[in-house]
Each structure stands twice: as structure tokens, then as C-alpha cells.
Enzyme design. Structure first.
Site, PDB file in Angstrom:
ATOM      1  N   GLU A 178       5.544  -5.692   3.786  1.00  0.00           N
ATOM      2  CA  GLU A 178       4.712  -6.546   2.925  1.00  0.00           C
ATOM      3  C   GLU A 178       3.498  -5.791   2.373  1.00  0.00           C
ATOM      4  O   GLU A 178       2.409  -5.871   2.938  1.00  0.00           O
ATOM      5  CB  GLU A 178       4.250  -7.785   3.711  1.00  0.00           C
ATOM      6  CG  GLU A 178       3.449  -8.759   2.849  1.00  0.00           C
ATOM      7  CD  GLU A 178       2.952  -9.993   3.602  1.00  0.00           C
ATOM      8  OE1 GLU A 178       3.192 -10.093   4.828  1.00  0.00           O
ATOM      9  OE2 GLU A 178       2.313 -10.835   2.967  1.00  0.00           O
ATOM     10  N   LYS A 220       8.662  -8.100   1.345  1.00  0.00           N
ATOM     11  CA  LYS A 220       7.849  -9.290   1.046  1.00  0.00           C
ATOM     12  C   LYS A 220       6.756  -8.887   0.051  1.00  0.00           C
ATOM     13  O   LYS A 220       5.674  -8.453   0.446  1.00  0.00           O
ATOM     14  CB  LYS A 220       7.255  -9.838   2.346  1.00  0.00           C
ATOM     15  CG  LYS A 220       6.332 -11.044   2.142  1.00  0.00           C
ATOM     16  CD  LYS A 220       6.097 -11.795   3.437  1.00  0.00           C
ATOM     17  CE  LYS A 220       5.030 -12.852   3.271  1.00  0.00           C
ATOM     18  NZ  LYS A 220       4.983 -13.805   4.386  1.00  0.00           N
TER      19      LYS A 220
HETATM   20  P1  13P Z   1       0.825 -16.844   1.854  1.00  0.00           P
HETATM   21  O1  13P Z   1       2.133 -17.394   1.367  1.00  0.00           O
HETATM   22  O2  13P Z   1      -0.196 -17.899   2.152  1.00  0.00           O
HETATM   23  O3  13P Z   1       0.337 -15.722   0.997  1.00  0.00           O
HETATM   24  O4  13P Z   1       1.127 -16.240   3.286  1.00  0.00           O
HETATM   25  C1  13P Z   1       2.231 -15.453   3.434  1.00  0.00           C
HETATM   26  C2  13P Z   1       1.904 -14.373   4.367  1.00  0.00           C
HETATM   27  O5  13P Z   1       2.539 -14.230   5.381  1.00  0.00           O
HETATM   28  C3  13P Z   1       0.811 -13.469   4.008  1.00  0.00           C
HETATM   29  O6  13P Z   1       0.847 -12.363   4.830  1.00  0.00           O
END
Ligand code: 13P
Length: 341
Positions: A178, A220
Site C-alpha cells: 500500500e 492497495k
Molecule cells: P481508508 O479507506 O479510510 O483510506 O483506509 C484504508 C486503509 O487501510 C488505509 O491504510
């Protein structure tokens, strides 16, 4: 490493019409969320709130492929003594765990952060696996502003991410990769596209250097979107087109699935954008959601810490989960929102 098994988990996480619930808010973040609804952030309240979500059986079994947990939650038991991970598994969903330890200022790079948590990670991962975690999450944050992001910040973050991903796969855990380009600034959508493309290209190069098997990860990413403070907001179609363009340029087809973060978008925007992205398919990967705020804002507000609101909060969660499940198939329609619980 059993790559076939990792690939099976990654595909299950991004199975058609299903996505991830990010319920891994750190102690500081969940306190801010609870403060907003006037609920004290005690261990019991945090447990009750998350138990409420995991017991929303229909939403969980129909729409949620996996749940990202915070360290506290993965060891917690429900009020009746059932481990929370068992509730998740019983609903047919996979438990996952956030393993990064947050961010620290990056030296020599004013205003920029690097994600930490690698030092003892090799020792921690087998314990999480034993507790039921089949995937993990590590989030890097890249901010856009005057003169940033710097190359130093991008390099430091993608390197740590790739080290984490390699350690996860060795422990038979699917890493969620991510690298989040934040939507907090005043930049326009094209600046977001430019930075997101650069970050993703660096990220995949670093995954290659660290010998991470792409068949056993889930990406992600942020969507390509204008900054929240920008006066020039993009249309749903433009967000979808520019997001798909950047992803196609950067993400190899070996990656089984992409699960977007919501990043501060409104609930409905996050759904509409995911839907529009999937309508541009067929895409080389399964494309779904891994939402925190965009799945939880409504149920959290409805719950407000009161046991008598649990059923209504579960309905609010089920509604958002169902809408995002449709969006993951490119089958959402705006008028379905009016029929909300
Ligand atoms: P959000 O969808 O609120 O951005 O959170 C997802 C997430 O895991 C951020 O690290």
C-alpha cells in the site's frame, strides 16, 4: 514459500464482488474516530464496536473477503468469549493484520514520512500466522506539496515496503502493498497521476529487486484523484480513466488483485469511482475495495457507542458493503443509494 497457496489467498481476497474491510485503525486513529461520536476509546468499546461489524453476518459473508485487524484486535475475544478472529472466519472471511508500526519523520526531508516496523517483523509474522492471519498490510504515505515528494522519500518507502513484502511471503502471509499518495493537498488530478505513476513504477522495481513474487501480493493503491483542497475537482469518469491509465502503465498482469483505499473520499464517491473503474474493464487484474472510512463512517455514526443501535449500525454497514460489492463488479447504480436502511 508455497506460492500457489499465497496466490490462492490473494485471489480469495479480491474474489469477484468481494473486498476488504480495513478495521486496523491504530490506537490514535480509532480514538479520533471515537472522539467524533463522543465515545471513550477504551479497550472494551473498541472491542464492542469491531465485534458489531464482524457479527454483521450477511454483509461479511456476501461482500467482505477479509478484514485487516490491528494488533490489539487479533488477540481480543468477543463479549461471549469467542475470539474475534473466529467470528471473521465463521463468516467465511479471512483475518489479516496491519504490521507496520506507523510513520516517523524522514531525516533531511522536511514534511515527509517513512513507515517503520521492519526490525522485529520476521519474529512477529509467524505469531500472527498462528493466530489466523493469512495476509498483512503495510502502508507508506507519500504527500504531495510544494517541492514534495522527494526522491529520497519515495525510495525509502518503496524499499521498506519491498522488505516487508518479502518477509511476509517467507512467513506464508500475503502482503498488501500500500504505497498511498495522499489526497490531502491542493494539487490537481494530473499531479496525482504523475506522482502515483512514479511511485508505482519505483515500487514494482523494488519488489523485483527484493524477489517478491507478484502472484502472491495484493496492491492497495490510491485512486488518481484531485487533492481535497483543489478547486478543480475531476468527474467520476475522469478519475476512472486516469486511474486505469496509470495502473495499466505500472502494474504487471502477474498481480492477481488490486484493492483500493478510500483515502478520505466520501462514501458514495468511493463507490462511484470503483464502479466506473470496473466499467472500463475487462482489466488485467481483479479490482475491488479495501476501505476503512468509506465502509465504516456510516455504521460508526449510527452505532455511537449505544448497544440499542447495534442492529441499525449493522444495516448501515451492510448497505455500504453491498454497494461496494456491486461497484467491484461494475454493477452499482446511484439510485440504489436512496434505498439505504
Ligand atoms: P481508508 O479507506 O479510510 O483510506 O483506509 C484504508 C486503509 O487501510 C488505509 O491504510
Amino acid at each position: 514459500m508455497n506460492l500457489a497457496e499465497l496466490n490462492k489467498v490473494a485471489r480469495a481476497m479480491t474474489a469477484p464482488g468481494k473486498g476488504l474491510l480495513a478495521a486496523d485503525e491504530s490506537s490514535g486513529t480509532i480514538k479520533r474516530r471515537f472522539d467524533a461520536i463522543g465515545v471513550e476509546s477504551t479497550e472494551e468499546n473498541r472491542r464492542d464496536y469491531r465485534e458489531m461489524l464482524f457479527r454483521a453476518t450477511e454483509a461479511m459473508s456476501k461482500s467482505i473477503s477479509g478484514v485487516i485487524l490491528y494488533d490489539e484486535t487479533i488477540w481480543q475475544k468477543a463479549k461471549d468469549g469467542t475470539p474475534l478472529v473466529e467470528l471473521i472466519k465463521k463468516a467465511g472471511s479471512l483475518p489479516g493484520i496491519k504490521v507496520d508500526e506507523g510513520t516517523k519523520p524522514l531525516p533531511n526531508c522536511p514534511g515527509e514520512l517513512v513507515t517503520i516496523g521492519l526490525d522485529k517483523l520476521a519474529d512477529r509474522l509467524p505469531k500472527y500466522h498462528e493466530q489466523g492471519a493469512r495476509f498483512a498490510k503495510w502502508r507508506a504515505v507519500i504527500d504531495i506539496g510544494p517541492g514534495i515528494p522527494s526522491y529520497a522519500c519515495i525510495r525509502a518507502n518503496v524499499h521498506a515496503m519491498a522488505r516487508y513484502a518479502a518477509l511476509c511471503q517467507t512467513a506464508q502471509i500475503v502482503p498488501i502493498v500500500e504505497p498511498e499518495v495522499l489526497m490531502d493537498g491542493g494539487h490537481d488530478i494530473d499531479r496525482c497521476a504523475e506522482v502515483s505513476e512514479f511511485v508505482l513504477k519505483e515500487q514494482f522495481q523494488e519488489l523485483y529487486y527484493q524477489r517478491v513474487a507478484l502472484e502472491g501480493i495484493v496492491l492497495k493503491p490510491n485512486m488518481v484523484i484531485a487533492g481535497k483542497k483543489s478547486a478543480k475537482q475531476a468527474s467520476v469518469e475522469e478519475v476512472a480513466e486516469k486511474t486505469v491509465k496509470v495502473l495499466k502503465a505500472c502494474v504487471p498482469g502477474a498481480v492477481p488483485g488490486i484493492a483500493f483505499l478510500s483515502g478520505g473520499q466520501s462514501d458514495e464517491d468511493a463507490t462511484a469511482h470503483l464502479d466506473a473503474i470496473n466499467r472500463l474493464g475487462p482489466l488485467p487484474w481483479s479490482v475491488t475495495f479495501s476501505y476503512g472510512r468509506a465502509l465504516q463512517a456510516a455504521p460508526l455514526k449510527t452505532w455511537s457507542g449505544k448497544p440499542e443501535n447495534v442492529a441499525a449500525a449493522q444495516r448501515a454497514f451492510a448497505h455500504r458493503a453491498a454497494m461496494n460489492s456491486l461497484a467491484a463488479r461494475g454493477q452499482w447504480k446511484q439510485d440504489l443509494e436512496k434505498k439505504a436502511a
